[in-house]
Write a protein that holds these residues in place. Structure first.
Motif, PDB file in Angstrom:
ATOM      1  N   ALA A   1      47.231  79.537  43.869  1.00 14.91           N
ATOM      2  CA  ALA A   1      45.974  79.196  44.668  1.00 14.91           C
ATOM      3  C   ALA A   1      45.597  80.056  45.545  1.00 14.91           C
ATOM      4  CB  ALA A   1      46.352  77.919  45.616  1.00 14.91           C
ATOM      5  N   ALA A   2      44.398  81.051  45.052  1.00 12.05           N
ATOM      6  CA  ALA A   2      43.696  81.844  45.964  1.00 12.05           C
ATOM      7  C   ALA A   2      44.657  82.939  46.321  1.00 12.05           C
ATOM      8  CB  ALA A   2      42.923  81.406  46.936  1.00 12.05           C
TER       9      ALA A   2
ATOM     10  N   ARG B   1      48.674  91.535  43.646  1.00 10.12           N
ATOM     11  CA  ARG B   1      48.920  90.236  42.882  1.00 10.12           C
ATOM     12  C   ARG B   1      47.406  89.322  43.014  1.00 10.12           C
ATOM     13  NH1 ARG B   1      52.924  87.123  45.323  1.00 10.12           N
ATOM     14  NH2 ARG B   1      53.730  89.184  45.917  1.00 10.12           N
ATOM     15  N   ARG B   2      46.849  89.418  44.072  1.00 10.05           N
ATOM     16  CA  ARG B   2      45.559  88.763  44.073  1.00 10.05           C
ATOM     17  C   ARG B   2      44.591  89.044  43.077  1.00 10.05           C
ATOM     18  NH1 ARG B   2      46.069  89.175  49.797  1.00 10.05           N
ATOM     19  NH2 ARG B   2      44.634  90.787  49.782  1.00 10.05           N
ATOM     20  N   ALA B   3      44.527  90.320  42.892  1.00 11.22           N
ATOM     21  CA  ALA B   3      43.591  90.740  41.903  1.00 11.22           C
ATOM     22  C   ALA B   3      43.956  90.294  40.507  1.00 11.22           C
ATOM     23  CB  ALA B   3      43.451  92.322  42.059  1.00 11.22           C
ATOM     24  N   TRP B   4      45.158  90.398  40.375  1.00 15.41           N
ATOM     25  CA  TRP B   4      45.798  89.822  39.011  1.00 15.41           C
ATOM     26  C   TRP B   4      45.399  88.555  38.543  1.00 15.41           C
ATOM     27  CZ3 TRP B   4      50.434  86.943  38.355  1.00 15.41           C
ATOM     28  CH2 TRP B   4      50.714  86.978  37.045  1.00 15.41           C
TER      29      TRP B   4
ATOM     30  N   ARG C   1      42.239  84.326  36.025  1.00 15.89           N
ATOM     31  CA  ARG C   1      41.250  83.276  36.236  1.00 15.89           C
ATOM     32  C   ARG C   1      40.052  83.533  35.486  1.00 15.89           C
ATOM     33  NH1 ARG C   1      41.756  81.328  42.293  1.00 15.89           N
ATOM     34  NH2 ARG C   1      43.508  80.145  42.340  1.00 15.89           N
ATOM     35  N   ASP C   2      39.522  84.527  35.783  1.00 13.14           N
ATOM     36  CA  ASP C   2      38.187  84.993  35.157  1.00 13.14           C
ATOM     37  C   ASP C   2      38.455  85.095  33.492  1.00 13.14           C
ATOM     38  OD1 ASP C   2      36.988  85.453  37.491  1.00 13.14           O
ATOM     39  OD2 ASP C   2      37.256  87.597  37.543  1.00 13.14           O
ATOM     40  N   GLY C   3      39.343  85.282  32.941  1.00 13.64           N
ATOM     41  CA  GLY C   3      39.651  85.224  31.566  1.00 13.64           C
ATOM     42  C   GLY C   3      40.096  83.892  31.144  1.00 13.64           C
ATOM     43  N   GLY C   4      39.979  82.971  31.856  1.00 16.22           N
ATOM     44  CA  GLY C   4      40.428  81.549  31.501  1.00 16.22           C
ATOM     45  C   GLY C   4      41.873  81.613  31.247  1.00 16.22           C
ATOM     46  N   HIS C   5      42.703  82.362  32.007  1.00 11.97           N
ATOM     47  CA  HIS C   5      44.179  82.079  31.772  1.00 11.97           C
ATOM     48  C   HIS C   5      44.848  81.651  33.061  1.00 11.97           C
ATOM     49  CE1 HIS C   5      44.152  84.410  27.963  1.00 11.97           C
ATOM     50  NE2 HIS C   5      43.205  85.200  28.890  1.00 11.97           N
ATOM     51  N   ARG C   6      46.258  81.322  33.141  1.00 11.42           N
ATOM     52  CA  ARG C   6      46.845  80.684  34.388  1.00 11.42           C
ATOM     53  C   ARG C   6      48.204  81.470  34.040  1.00 11.42           C
ATOM     54  NH1 ARG C   6      45.559  75.108  36.336  1.00 11.42           N
ATOM     55  NH2 ARG C   6      47.650  75.548  37.305  1.00 11.42           N
ATOM     56  N   PRO C   7      48.663  82.012  35.143  1.00  8.54           N
ATOM     57  CA  PRO C   7      50.092  82.650  34.978  1.00  8.54           C
ATOM     58  C   PRO C   7      51.240  81.454  34.742  1.00  8.54           C
ATOM     59  CG  PRO C   7      49.337  82.225  37.408  1.00  8.54           C
ATOM     60  CD  PRO C   7      48.298  81.953  36.506  1.00  8.54           C
ATOM     61  N   GLY C   8      52.011  81.888  33.954  1.00  6.25           N
ATOM     62  CA  GLY C   8      53.233  81.193  33.660  1.00  6.25           C
ATOM     63  C   GLY C   8      54.371  81.151  34.586  1.00  6.25           C
TER      64      GLY C   8
END
Length: 92
Positions: free
Chosen positions: A38-39, A47-50, A55-62
């Motif tokens: 969340a933001a 880490r915020r940039a990562w 998000r920009d690539g349509g991914h979510r961290p695992g």
């Protein structure tokens, strides 16, 4: 076991390669994962940039649970162990 219950050492992973980008500990790792996503809550600038890049690539961290620590007093020690191990392997 402490009053809070077990503590979990967890890794936040990059879904593109499965490598951990962050290792932490929490008695509720799913909630912490949500906070990381969340933001960039409480996150370092890198880490915020990562997270933004994911998000920009349509991914979510695992989220991966590395260890369950029954006594929360040992959690910081175990978290440090996992961070050091990941650094020695060059994966964080």
């Amino acid at each position: 076991m402490n009053a809070r219950g077990p503590v979990f050492v967890y890794g936040i992973t990059d879904p593109r390669d499965g490598r951990p980008r962050y290792i932490g500990s929490s008695n509720n790792p799913k909630r912490r994962w949500s906070a990381h996503y969340a933001a960039g809550y409480g996150a370092a600038k890198s880490r915020r940039a990562w997270v933004r890049e994911l998000r920009d690539g349509g991914h979510r961290p695992g989220l991966v649970i590395l260890e369950r620590v029954a006594d929360g007093h040992d959690a910081a020690e175990r978290e440090a162990f996992w961070i050091n191990a990941a650094q020695r392997l060059g994966i964080t």
